[in-house]
Design a protein around this motif. Sequence first.
Motif, PDB file in Angstrom:
ATOM      1  N   VAL A  86     -15.504 -27.290   7.489  1.00  0.00           N
ATOM      2  CA  VAL A  86     -15.391 -25.826   6.469  1.00  0.00           C
ATOM      3  C   VAL A  86     -16.009 -24.982   7.151  1.00  0.00           C
ATOM      4  O   VAL A  86     -17.017 -24.612   8.545  1.00  0.00           O
ATOM      5  N   ASN A  87     -15.794 -23.597   6.505  1.00  0.00           N
ATOM      6  CA  ASN A  87     -16.515 -22.388   7.398  1.00  0.00           C
ATOM      7  C   ASN A  87     -17.904 -22.348   6.573  1.00  0.00           C
ATOM      8  O   ASN A  87     -17.633 -21.890   5.515  1.00  0.00           O
ATOM      9  N   ASP A  88     -18.945 -21.741   7.449  1.00  0.00           N
ATOM     10  CA  ASP A  88     -20.259 -21.359   7.483  1.00  0.00           C
ATOM     11  C   ASP A  88     -20.639 -21.848   6.488  1.00  0.00           C
ATOM     12  O   ASP A  88     -22.310 -22.274   6.934  1.00  0.00           O
ATOM     13  N   ASP A  89     -20.794 -23.139   6.056  1.00  0.00           N
ATOM     14  CA  ASP A  89     -21.380 -23.242   4.839  1.00  0.00           C
ATOM     15  C   ASP A  89     -22.252 -24.508   5.149  1.00  0.00           C
ATOM     16  O   ASP A  89     -21.560 -25.670   5.213  1.00  0.00           O
ATOM     17  N   LEU A 143     -18.371 -21.538  12.922  1.00  0.00           N
ATOM     18  CA  LEU A 143     -19.669 -20.098  12.572  1.00  0.00           C
ATOM     19  C   LEU A 143     -18.853 -19.532  13.329  1.00  0.00           C
ATOM     20  O   LEU A 143     -17.815 -19.729  14.695  1.00  0.00           O
ATOM     21  N   GLY A 144     -19.039 -17.876  13.457  1.00  0.00           N
ATOM     22  CA  GLY A 144     -19.026 -16.909  13.810  1.00  0.00           C
ATOM     23  C   GLY A 144     -19.751 -16.673  14.762  1.00  0.00           C
ATOM     24  O   GLY A 144     -20.998 -17.377  14.540  1.00  0.00           O
ATOM     25  N   GLN A 145     -20.061 -15.982  15.838  1.00  0.00           N
ATOM     26  CA  GLN A 145     -20.711 -15.259  16.773  1.00  0.00           C
ATOM     27  C   GLN A 145     -22.408 -15.458  15.753  1.00  0.00           C
ATOM     28  O   GLN A 145     -23.810 -15.651  16.083  1.00  0.00           O
ATOM     29  N   GLU A 146     -21.878 -14.143  14.808  1.00  0.00           N
ATOM     30  CA  GLU A 146     -22.772 -13.410  14.212  1.00  0.00           C
ATOM     31  C   GLU A 146     -23.606 -14.445  12.907  1.00  0.00           C
ATOM     32  O   GLU A 146     -25.328 -15.088  12.972  1.00  0.00           O
ATOM     33  N   ASP A 147     -22.734 -15.493  12.500  1.00  0.00           N
ATOM     34  CA  ASP A 147     -24.051 -16.429  11.891  1.00  0.00           C
ATOM     35  C   ASP A 147     -23.978 -17.705  13.153  1.00  0.00           C
ATOM     36  O   ASP A 147     -25.643 -17.700  12.741  1.00  0.00           O
ATOM     37  N   ALA A 148     -23.953 -17.504  13.747  1.00  0.00           N
ATOM     38  CA  ALA A 148     -25.083 -18.928  15.025  1.00  0.00           C
ATOM     39  C   ALA A 148     -25.951 -18.075  15.169  1.00  0.00           C
ATOM     40  O   ALA A 148     -26.866 -18.721  15.828  1.00  0.00           O
TER      41      ALA A 148
END
Length: 204
Positions: A65-68, A80-85
Amino acid sequence: MRSPFLFSGIYAIVEPQRRDPLAFAHALFEGGVRVVQVRAKNGLDPLLVRSLVRLARGYKGIVIVNDDLDVALEADGVHLGQEDAAALDLVAIRTRLGRRTIGLSCGTPAQARAVDTRIVDYLGVGPLFATRSKSDAGGAIGVSGAHAVIAATMLPCVAIGGIDRSNLVRARESGARMAAMISALADVAEPRAIASELTDLWGA
Ligand code: TZP
Ligand code: MG
């Protein structure tokens, strides 16, 4: 890779707002895809993810899953993206997710080198080519840019961004183990046939 799956081939990103996700994923698995990421702007339905995981099991596939991070507990991993991480405690996330797969997007060699390989399982590298599927994806880094990122890490890499049948072989020259796609799979009448063709074209 903590989850036992073959990390090669086509990595499909399924956006439930674009196509009926279960029917679409079914076609993709039938076409030889083994990794499906679910990506939804407006929140992911945990029941959908559970159904996708059940479907994937019939094909020895996995669902990321993306992000969640909460819904990731229903799935085989998270991307996860760079900003999420940057806003998260990845050590705590690894503890929470156990042996599930964790992927991280990287667009530069410096980002790839900064990854803790004890925590992250694979890198998403791109955007390789121009994409219309992610408005904030940044400029295309090209095959040579992706190659530089991939050369900077020991982790398996998934190339992403504007990849389709016309440039898949070039994308492979980056050294990526997988090629991720949204539009090339979603915008066609016969996703099963295209998935099969792209899987064969990518090889191994
Ligand atoms: N991350 C970098 S580019 C991209 C994402 C999610 C979008 C890829 O979509 P497409 O349609 O395959 O170019
Ligand atoms: Mg994200």
